[in-house]
Scaffold this motif. Structure first.
Motif, PDB file in Angstrom:
ATOM      1  N   LEU A   3       0.992  -0.682  -0.163  1.00 41.32           N
ATOM      2  CA  LEU A   3       0.097   0.092   0.157  1.00 41.32           C
ATOM      3  C   LEU A   3       0.611   1.244   0.165  1.00 41.32           C
ATOM      4  O   LEU A   3       0.554   2.359  -0.641  1.00 41.32           O
ATOM      5  N   LEU A   4       1.730   1.283   0.902  1.00 41.67           N
ATOM      6  CA  LEU A   4       2.551   2.788   0.783  1.00 41.67           C
ATOM      7  C   LEU A   4       3.172   2.739  -0.364  1.00 41.67           C
ATOM      8  O   LEU A   4       2.990   4.272  -0.980  1.00 41.67           O
ATOM      9  N   PRO A   5       3.572   2.364  -1.029  1.00 36.70           N
ATOM     10  CA  PRO A   5       4.656   2.295  -2.758  1.00 36.70           C
ATOM     11  C   PRO A   5       3.585   2.588  -3.173  1.00 36.70           C
ATOM     12  O   PRO A   5       3.404   3.963  -4.096  1.00 36.70           O
ATOM     13  N   ARG A   6       2.058   2.189  -3.615  1.00 34.57           N
ATOM     14  CA  ARG A   6       0.762   2.512  -4.508  1.00 34.57           C
ATOM     15  C   ARG A   6       0.700   3.875  -4.228  1.00 34.57           C
ATOM     16  O   ARG A   6       0.273   4.965  -5.127  1.00 34.57           O
ATOM     17  N   LEU A   7       0.749   4.218  -2.595  1.00 33.72           N
ATOM     18  CA  LEU A   7      -0.004   5.511  -2.382  1.00 33.72           C
ATOM     19  C   LEU A   7       0.719   6.569  -2.620  1.00 33.72           C
ATOM     20  O   LEU A   7       1.324   7.227  -3.160  1.00 33.72           O
TER      21      LEU A   7
END
Length: 92
Positions: A3-7
């Motif tokens: 989730l964090l890299p995608r955000l």
């Protein structure tokens, strides 16, 4: 992708979209860190008329886009075509 890299990729594309109106009519070059050199960020930047400058990791392989799927083609389409450039040909 976690989730964090995608955000972070979404945030980068949002930032590019936000400054587009401020840079209208200017020749803009966007310097992108190697981690953000992903297709989605590059395409979003080019779509808005900006030039992209970025560092690609040494181990990254570059390929031509695969040919379009033929009508009646059996089996899965190719994911990659031939190598686009040999890493030894890059000189920095």
């Amino acid at each position: 992708m976690p989730l964090l890299p995608r955000l972070m990729l979404v945030a980068a594309k949002t930032l590019i979209r936000a400054v587009q109106s401020l840079m209208q009519g200017l020749n803009v070059r966007v310097l992108i860190d190697g981690w953000y050199m992903r297709r989605t960020v590059i395409e979003a930047t080019l779509k808005r008329g900006f030039n992209v400058i970025g560092q690609v990791r040494k181990g990254t392989r570059l390929y031509d886009a695969p040919a379009a799927r033929q009508k009646g083609q059996r089996g899965r389409s190719r994911k990659y075509e031939e190598k686009y450039i040999q890493p030894s040909a890059l000189s920095v």
